[in-house]
Design a protein around this motif. Sequence first.
Motif, mmCIF file in Angstrom:
data_model
loop_
_atom_site.group_PDB
_atom_site.id
_atom_site.type_symbol
_atom_site.label_atom_id
_atom_site.label_comp_id
_atom_site.label_asym_id
_atom_site.label_seq_id
_atom_site.Cartn_x
_atom_site.Cartn_y
_atom_site.Cartn_z
ATOM 1 N N MET A 1 -9.017 1.359 -7.518
ATOM 2 C CA MET A 1 -8.468 1.970 -6.341
ATOM 3 C C MET A 1 -9.383 3.116 -5.931
ATOM 4 S SD MET A 1 -4.666 3.318 -5.539
ATOM 5 C CE MET A 1 -4.693 4.571 -6.751
ATOM 6 N N ARG A 2 -9.584 3.245 -4.628
ATOM 7 C CA ARG A 2 -10.510 4.242 -4.101
ATOM 8 C C ARG A 2 -9.831 5.418 -3.430
ATOM 9 N NH1 ARG A 2 -15.861 2.010 -3.687
ATOM 10 N NH2 ARG A 2 -15.791 -0.101 -4.453
ATOM 11 N N GLY A 3 -8.568 5.255 -3.018
ATOM 12 C CA GLY A 3 -7.870 6.350 -2.362
ATOM 13 C C GLY A 3 -6.513 5.930 -1.857
ATOM 14 N N VAL A 4 -5.709 6.928 -1.461
ATOM 15 C CA VAL A 4 -4.406 6.691 -0.859
ATOM 16 C C VAL A 4 -4.283 7.568 0.372
ATOM 17 C CG1 VAL A 4 -3.251 5.999 -3.000
ATOM 18 C CG2 VAL A 4 -3.307 8.394 -2.371
ATOM 19 N N LEU A 5 -3.547 7.080 1.386
ATOM 20 C CA LEU A 5 -3.387 7.832 2.611
ATOM 21 C C LEU A 5 -2.163 7.349 3.369
ATOM 22 C CD1 LEU A 5 -5.585 6.396 5.356
ATOM 23 C CD2 LEU A 5 -6.099 5.767 3.021
ATOM 24 N N ALA A 6 -1.749 8.134 4.355
ATOM 25 C CA ALA A 6 -0.673 7.744 5.259
ATOM 26 C C ALA A 6 -1.279 7.642 6.652
ATOM 27 C CB ALA A 6 0.457 8.758 5.239
ATOM 28 N N VAL A 7 -1.112 6.487 7.286
ATOM 29 C CA VAL A 7 -1.641 6.241 8.626
ATOM 30 C C VAL A 7 -0.475 5.883 9.528
ATOM 31 C CG1 VAL A 7 -3.181 4.816 10.028
ATOM 32 C CG2 VAL A 7 -3.846 5.434 7.696
ATOM 33 N N GLY A 8 -0.192 6.739 10.493
ATOM 34 C CA GLY A 8 0.923 6.487 11.401
ATOM 35 C C GLY A 8 2.242 6.301 10.668
ATOM 36 N N GLY A 9 2.426 7.012 9.570
ATOM 37 C CA GLY A 9 3.651 6.909 8.794
ATOM 38 C C GLY A 9 3.667 5.759 7.797
ATOM 39 N N GLN A 10 2.621 4.951 7.758
ATOM 40 C CA GLN A 10 2.538 3.828 6.825
ATOM 41 C C GLN A 10 1.662 4.228 5.640
ATOM 42 O OE1 GLN A 10 0.311 0.266 8.046
ATOM 43 N NE2 GLN A 10 2.013 -0.950 7.269
ATOM 44 N N LEU A 11 2.205 4.135 4.413
ATOM 45 C CA LEU A 11 1.430 4.434 3.214
ATOM 46 C C LEU A 11 0.439 3.313 2.954
ATOM 47 C CD1 LEU A 11 4.291 5.668 0.876
ATOM 48 C CD2 LEU A 11 2.623 7.065 2.102
ATOM 49 N N GLN A 12 -0.798 3.694 2.606
ATOM 50 C CA GLN A 12 -1.837 2.713 2.319
ATOM 51 C C GLN A 12 -2.631 3.156 1.102
ATOM 52 O OE1 GLN A 12 -4.341 2.116 5.738
ATOM 53 N NE2 GLN A 12 -2.653 1.439 7.030
ATOM 54 N N ALA A 13 -3.124 2.170 0.349
ATOM 55 C CA ALA A 13 -4.040 2.415 -0.756
ATOM 56 C C ALA A 13 -5.315 1.634 -0.456
ATOM 57 C CB ALA A 13 -3.440 1.961 -2.080
ATOM 58 N N GLY A 43 2.075 -13.936 -4.860
ATOM 59 C CA GLY A 43 2.823 -13.528 -6.040
ATOM 60 C C GLY A 43 2.675 -12.058 -6.393
ATOM 61 N N TRP A 44 1.742 -11.367 -5.753
ATOM 62 C CA TRP A 44 1.554 -9.929 -5.981
ATOM 63 C C TRP A 44 2.333 -9.163 -4.928
ATOM 64 C CZ3 TRP A 44 -3.269 -7.616 -8.405
ATOM 65 C CH2 TRP A 44 -3.831 -8.484 -9.343
ATOM 66 N N THR A 45 2.971 -8.066 -5.328
ATOM 67 C CA THR A 45 3.740 -7.226 -4.419
ATOM 68 C C THR A 45 3.437 -5.758 -4.704
ATOM 69 O OG1 THR A 45 5.533 -8.838 -4.336
ATOM 70 C CG2 THR A 45 6.069 -6.597 -3.651
ATOM 71 N N VAL A 46 3.119 -5.001 -3.665
ATOM 72 C CA VAL A 46 2.933 -3.558 -3.813
ATOM 73 C C VAL A 46 4.318 -2.923 -3.787
ATOM 74 C CG1 VAL A 46 1.953 -1.461 -2.804
ATOM 75 C CG2 VAL A 46 0.636 -3.590 -2.780
ATOM 76 N N GLN A 47 4.696 -2.267 -4.885
ATOM 77 C CA GLN A 47 6.018 -1.670 -5.037
ATOM 78 C C GLN A 47 6.078 -0.233 -4.524
ATOM 79 O OE1 GLN A 47 8.632 -3.387 -6.171
ATOM 80 N NE2 GLN A 47 7.409 -5.192 -6.612
ATOM 81 N N ALA A 48 5.019 0.551 -4.766
ATOM 82 C CA ALA A 48 5.025 1.965 -4.378
ATOM 83 C C ALA A 48 3.598 2.486 -4.259
ATOM 84 C CB ALA A 48 5.790 2.797 -5.409
ATOM 85 N N ILE A 49 3.427 3.457 -3.369
ATOM 86 C CA ILE A 49 2.172 4.192 -3.235
ATOM 87 C C ILE A 49 2.550 5.667 -3.277
ATOM 88 C CG2 ILE A 49 0.206 4.734 -1.751
ATOM 89 C CD1 ILE A 49 0.514 1.861 -0.579
ATOM 90 N N ASP A 50 2.030 6.381 -4.260
ATOM 91 C CA ASP A 50 2.350 7.792 -4.461
ATOM 92 C C ASP A 50 1.178 8.643 -3.966
ATOM 93 O OD1 ASP A 50 2.703 10.402 -5.515
ATOM 94 O OD2 ASP A 50 3.849 9.632 -7.211
ATOM 95 N N LEU A 51 1.344 9.260 -2.785
ATOM 96 C CA LEU A 51 0.261 10.060 -2.201
ATOM 97 C C LEU A 51 -0.095 11.258 -3.067
ATOM 98 C CD1 LEU A 51 1.241 10.135 1.582
ATOM 99 C CD2 LEU A 51 -0.700 8.960 0.546
#
Length: 71
Positions: A1-13, A43-51
């Motif tokens: 993983m290279r980073g985490v951010l919020a774009v327009g209220g959407q969490l992204q990694a 079969g993969w699901t992103v459960q959470a992104i912690d900024l």
Amino acid sequence: MRGVLAVGGQLQALVSTQTGSGAVCLGSRGRCLAEAEPLLPAGWTVQAIDLRRGCLTYSVGGQAQPPVCMT
């Protein structure tokens, strides 16, 4: 993983996988609203992104995996 951010209220990694690099979001295959093709396999699901901690939590086939955090 290279980073985490919020774009327009959407969490992204920001991640790199065997199929390419880009952003993943919460939900099935980590598909973000603006992306045509998901980066994660079926079969993969992103459960959470912690900024605050810089961590991504996901599951594979319904089995929770250890969080991936930036180092």
